[in-house]
Design a protein around this motif. Structure first.
Motif, PDB file in Angstrom:
ATOM      1  N   CYS A  34       0.821  -1.207   0.000  1.00  0.00           N
ATOM      2  CA  CYS A  34       0.000   0.000   0.000  1.00  0.00           C
ATOM      3  C   CYS A  34       0.859   1.262   0.000  1.00  0.00           C
ATOM      4  O   CYS A  34       1.991   1.266   0.467  1.00  0.00           O
ATOM      5  N   CYS A  35       0.286   2.321  -0.533  1.00  0.00           N
ATOM      6  CA  CYS A  35       0.944   3.626  -0.518  1.00  0.00           C
ATOM      7  C   CYS A  35       0.653   4.322   0.801  1.00  0.00           C
ATOM      8  O   CYS A  35      -0.477   4.294   1.291  1.00  0.00           O
ATOM      9  N   SER A  37       1.394   7.597   1.069  1.00  0.00           N
ATOM     10  CA  SER A  37       0.996   8.927   0.609  1.00  0.00           C
ATOM     11  C   SER A  37       1.021   8.924  -0.914  1.00  0.00           C
ATOM     12  O   SER A  37       1.514   7.979  -1.527  1.00  0.00           O
ATOM     13  N   ILE A  56      -9.052   1.150  -1.038  1.00  0.00           N
ATOM     14  CA  ILE A  56      -9.414   0.861   0.353  1.00  0.00           C
ATOM     15  C   ILE A  56      -9.987  -0.545   0.455  1.00  0.00           C
ATOM     16  O   ILE A  56      -9.724  -1.260   1.411  1.00  0.00           O
ATOM     17  N   CYS A  60      -5.957  -1.125   1.802  1.00  0.00           N
ATOM     18  CA  CYS A  60      -5.058   0.026   1.918  1.00  0.00           C
ATOM     19  C   CYS A  60      -5.801   1.214   2.529  1.00  0.00           C
ATOM     20  O   CYS A  60      -6.981   1.405   2.268  1.00  0.00           O
ATOM     21  N   GLN A  61      -5.113   2.010   3.314  1.00  0.00           N
ATOM     22  CA  GLN A  61      -5.731   3.185   3.925  1.00  0.00           C
ATOM     23  C   GLN A  61      -5.750   4.381   2.995  1.00  0.00           C
ATOM     24  O   GLN A  61      -6.564   5.275   3.142  1.00  0.00           O
ATOM     25  N   VAL A  62      -4.822   4.412   2.042  1.00  0.00           N
ATOM     26  CA  VAL A  62      -4.736   5.519   1.091  1.00  0.00           C
ATOM     27  C   VAL A  62      -5.028   4.962  -0.305  1.00  0.00           C
ATOM     28  O   VAL A  62      -4.240   4.180  -0.828  1.00  0.00           O
ATOM     29  N   ALA A  64      -4.905   4.726  -4.176  1.00  0.00           N
ATOM     30  CA  ALA A  64      -3.865   5.249  -5.059  1.00  0.00           C
ATOM     31  C   ALA A  64      -3.825   4.475  -6.368  1.00  0.00           C
ATOM     32  O   ALA A  64      -4.299   3.350  -6.456  1.00  0.00           O
ATOM     33  N   CYS A  76       3.222   6.581  -6.386  1.00  0.00           N
ATOM     34  CA  CYS A  76       1.820   6.585  -5.965  1.00  0.00           C
ATOM     35  C   CYS A  76       1.169   7.913  -6.329  1.00  0.00           C
ATOM     36  O   CYS A  76       1.720   8.975  -6.033  1.00  0.00           O
ATOM     37  N   PRO A  78      -2.825  10.084  -6.733  1.00  0.00           N
ATOM     38  CA  PRO A  78      -4.236  10.074  -6.332  1.00  0.00           C
ATOM     39  C   PRO A  78      -5.124   9.673  -7.515  1.00  0.00           C
ATOM     40  O   PRO A  78      -4.975  10.220  -8.606  1.00  0.00           O
TER      41      PRO A  78
END
Length: 99
Positions: A34-35, A37, A56, A60-62, A64, A76, A78
């Motif tokens: 996972c990224c 940021s 998500i 993953c929490q972020v 990407a 990574c 957005p």
């Protein structure tokens, strides 16, 4: 270290590892995938080779889009930015031409 301490330390380490919670079943990604940021600066189109989504729902929490560069670096980005969509469209267009 006192004699006999090393085997006890090893046994304790193994017990801690063995009793650690297992990852959730069905999770596609470990935390390492996972990224943490995402970059807000546009990535040049000419250095990107491929992409993949990390969402998500993947654990993953972020969320990407991970772009892999020609040199193998992973960047990574957005998923909701217009410049990210442009790169994805370009890569998809290139991949359909090759088929």
């Amino acid at each position: 270290m006192a004699p006999g301490t090393a085997p006890q330390l090893l046994a304790l380490s193994l017990l801690v590892l063995w009793t650690s919670p297992a990852p959730a079943l069905g999770g596609a990604n470990d935390a390492e995938d996972c990224c943490l940021s995402v970059t807000q600066r546009p990535i040049p189109l000419n250095i990107v080779r491929s992409f993949r989504y990390l969402l998500i729902t993947d654990g993953c929490q972020v969320p990407a889009v991970v772009f892999t560069t020609l040199r193998g670096f992973q960047l990574c980005a957005p998923p909701n930015k217009p410049w990210v969509s442009r790169i994805i469209r370009r890569l998809e267009r290139i991949s359909t031409k090759g088929k």
